[in-house]
Scaffold this active site. Structure first.
Site, mmCIF file in Angstrom:
data_model
loop_
_atom_site.group_PDB
_atom_site.id
_atom_site.type_symbol
_atom_site.label_atom_id
_atom_site.label_comp_id
_atom_site.label_asym_id
_atom_site.label_seq_id
_atom_site.Cartn_x
_atom_site.Cartn_y
_atom_site.Cartn_z
ATOM 1 N N MET B 86 0.603 -0.961 0.130
ATOM 2 C CA MET B 86 0.177 -0.236 -0.077
ATOM 3 C C MET B 86 0.932 1.688 -0.301
ATOM 4 S SD MET B 86 -2.872 0.932 2.755
ATOM 5 C CE MET B 86 -4.233 0.902 2.059
ATOM 6 N N CYS B 87 1.043 1.494 -1.527
ATOM 7 C CA CYS B 87 1.984 2.826 -0.787
ATOM 8 C C CYS B 87 1.052 4.533 -1.979
ATOM 9 C CB CYS B 87 2.795 2.535 -2.029
ATOM 10 S SG CYS B 87 4.356 4.257 -1.523
ATOM 11 N N LEU B 88 0.761 4.540 -1.124
ATOM 12 C CA LEU B 88 -0.034 6.457 -1.958
ATOM 13 C C LEU B 88 0.367 7.207 -0.824
ATOM 14 C CD1 LEU B 88 -3.969 6.213 -1.908
ATOM 15 C CD2 LEU B 88 -2.461 4.501 -0.883
#
Lengths: 444, 151
Positions: B86-88
């Site tokens: 999860m990278c935002l």
């Protein structure tokens, strides 16, 4: 060839996450700016012209790693180096006090102290350790080492970012028209506070306003771009009045070379010459008119095996330094640094004279914690002079000040080819005998 | 910056974010956390128990924490590749602020469970479904919760 939606998303992700591998040290040692010329030798003629004329004006440069922090790092390094150049520990400690007081601005915009102190501590620590060795210094070697420690360097950059951001938020009127419809809050959140987001013009302006200018440091940015012309364009930010009451002629200038998307640090020839003996900035020395015995501004006091631990002389830090250039107009810029040396070994010094209170210092050292504030010892003016004569070096380097440059033109100067010592004839000066005539000087 | 991590971890023990519990994966490694999340109510994840590994890079806080979902979750912003990345938003390298605390990062993670960001999705099919067929999205997400996120 068709891509599925998943594949496209995968490529997009890769492209979003792509970080180019930046090469080189965080800040490099100074090197000849001829390298820039050769870098561009095959490029567009505009670049060739501009980079050919560049080394004539700016002899050296430092590369700064292009990792998204280069502009901030170049400014921060330049700030420390300019302070080092003043060779004035009280000025550097004054910056410790000023930056500490800027924590109030950080508080006022709601940065938690326990978070920002990790960053501010590194800046203050490096300022203190820089001040501790002055006026003797290593021409930036220790600064270079610290700035190449990514932990220290990142923290200092973050400190500068946070102060800049807090400054913009508390002076929003000055900046809000330049944020392209973003609120100052949003602008800072997207352009200033994130790590590795490059400085833009507005950020540069705000950082100069908040940190650089009040330190009495000027900034010059040279733009190497495709615009027509033979020379690089430049923008100048003059130094503000220093917050300390000592006079400051704004000699220290951070010079940055901007190439689209990247900043490096530039030096003029005289920037480097002045490094080891910045006392020349003192106006008293510029007014010097007496005979000049010493001509070197490059006395190598760093090679004399100093025991740095014993060199933290508190009196020297405040009173001693100004004393060195206020007691005697004969003292040229080269003097005060070596004269500082013997003071440390006063106990065994055959020339030392009994302790006496030095005259009131021009610069008052700010009250701060630290070893430099414990007044264990103060040099006396006599001691400075005695030792000054002991270490008088006569070296063939060119003169630095206007007064010194002109000195060689006089026959009375030992450098003159037709050197002829002046002989004072009282009879020619005054009517001491009945036959003397006032205007017959040196005619016999 | 170990001092900072120690303090942040201690703060999260005394004052954990809502629905969360933070532990170390192995006792003496401060840089690797395991976060247990109770699926927030009024979401298809309610009733589930989700394990998330939070890895703090050596450069922390100058680099963002890395978030990996160890429990499979049907979510447009989590990769469905076994890594559960999860990278935002501000968890991204160029947007992360070193002045942000881990508490804020974890709160952001929880917020994403309540309100996914389909425009910044890593799984376009799920994002599409979330935008255009919310009912179906809810149904599948709920199914995954009961299958994979059993408490």
């Amino acid at each position: 060839m068709a891509y599925t939606e998943e594949e496209l998303a995968q490529y997009e992700r890769l492209s979003n996450d792509y970080v180019p591998d930046a090469e080189g040290p965080l800040v490099s040692p100074r090197q000849s700016s001829q390298r820039i010329t050769s870098e561009y030798a095959q490029a567009d003629p505009v670049y060739v012209h501009k980079t050919t004329t560049l080394p004539q004006q700016f002899s050296q440069y430092r590369t700064v790693k292009g990792d998204g922090n280069c502009g901030w790092r170049a400014l921060a390094f330049g700030y420390f180096e300019a302070l080092l150049q003043t060779a004035d520990p009280s000025r550097v400690l004054g910056e410790v006090a000023r930056l500490t007081s800027l924590n109030n601005v950080l508080d006022s915009v709601g940065y938690p102290r326990d978070i920002y102190e990790d960053f501010t501590d590194e800046t203050l620590q490096l300022l203190k350790s820089t001040a501790a060795t002055l006026p003797v210094h290593d021409d930036g070697a220790a600064l270079l080492a610290s700035f190449n420690d990514s932990g220290i360097c990142n923290a200092i950059i973050m400190h500068f970012r946070l102060v800049t951001s807090a400054w913009m938020k508390t002076h929003a009127d000055s900046y809000v028209h330049y944020t392209e419809n973003q609120s100052i809050q949003d602008y800072c959140s997207t352009h200033i506070e994130p790590h590795a987001v490059e400085i833009d013009n507005l950020g540069l302006q705000a950082c100069i306003d908040a940190i650089i200018k009040p330190a009495g440091i000027a900034v010059q940015v040279l733009y190497l771009d495709r615009s027509p012309g033979e020379e690089v364009n430049q923008l100048n930010w003059p130094a503000g009045p220093s917050t300390l009451n000592a006079p400051y002629n704004g000699l220290s200038t951070i010079r940055l070379l901007y190439r689209p998307g990247h900043y490096d640090i530039l030096y003029k020839h005289e920037d480097i010459d002045i490094l080891p003996a910045a006392a020349v900035t003192n106006p008293q020395i510029n007014l010097m008119s007496g005979p000049v015995y010493l001509s070197s501004s490059n006395v190598c006091y760093s090679q004399q095996g100093l025991d740095i631990d014993n060199f933290y002389i508190p009196g020297l830090m405040s009173a001693g330094v100004s004393l060195a250039y206020s007691t005697d107009a004969y003292i040229s810029n080269a003097i005060y640094a070596p004269s500082a040396l013997p003071i440390t070994s006063a106990a065994t010094d055959p020339y030392s004279v009994p302790y006496s209170e030095p005259p009131k210092a021009i610069v008052e050292s700010p009250t701060l914690e630290g070893p430099w504030n414990t007044d264990r010892f103060r040099p006396s003016q006599y001691q400075v002079e005695v030792k000054f004569r002991q270490v008088m070096p006569v070296r063939p380097e060119p003169c630095q000040t206007e007064a010194m440059k002109q000195a060689g033109e006089s026959k009375a100067h030992f450098r003159n080819e037709d050197f002829q010592p002046q002989i004072w004839e009282p009879g020619a000066e005054y009517n001491v005998g009945r036959n003397s005539e006032p205007n017959r000087r040196r005619s016999s | 910056m170990t001092k900072r991590i120690t303090k942040e971890f201690a703060d999260l023990q005394t004052e954990p974010p809502e629905d969360m519990k933070v532990d170390l994966i192995t006792e003496n490694d401060l840089f690797k956390w395991v976060v247990t999340i109770n699926g927030p109510k009024d979401t298809p994840y309610a009733g589930g128990l989700f394990l998330v590994h939070v890895i703090l890079p050596n450069e922390y806080p100058f680099k963002p924490p890395v978030i990996n979902w160890k429990t499979k979750i049907y979510h447009p912003n989590v990769t469905n590749d076994g890594k559960g990345t999860m990278c935002l938003g501000f968890l991204r390298d160029g947007e992360w602020k070193p002045s942000s605390r881990m508490a804020a990062a974890l709160e952001y993670v929880r917020q994403l469970m309540i309100e996914p960001v389909p425009d910044d999705a890593v799984d376009p099919a799920i994002a599409e479904e979330y935008k255009n067929n919310r009912k179906q999205f809810f149904k599948t997400a709920k199914q995954w919760t009961t299958t994979y996120a059993k408490p």
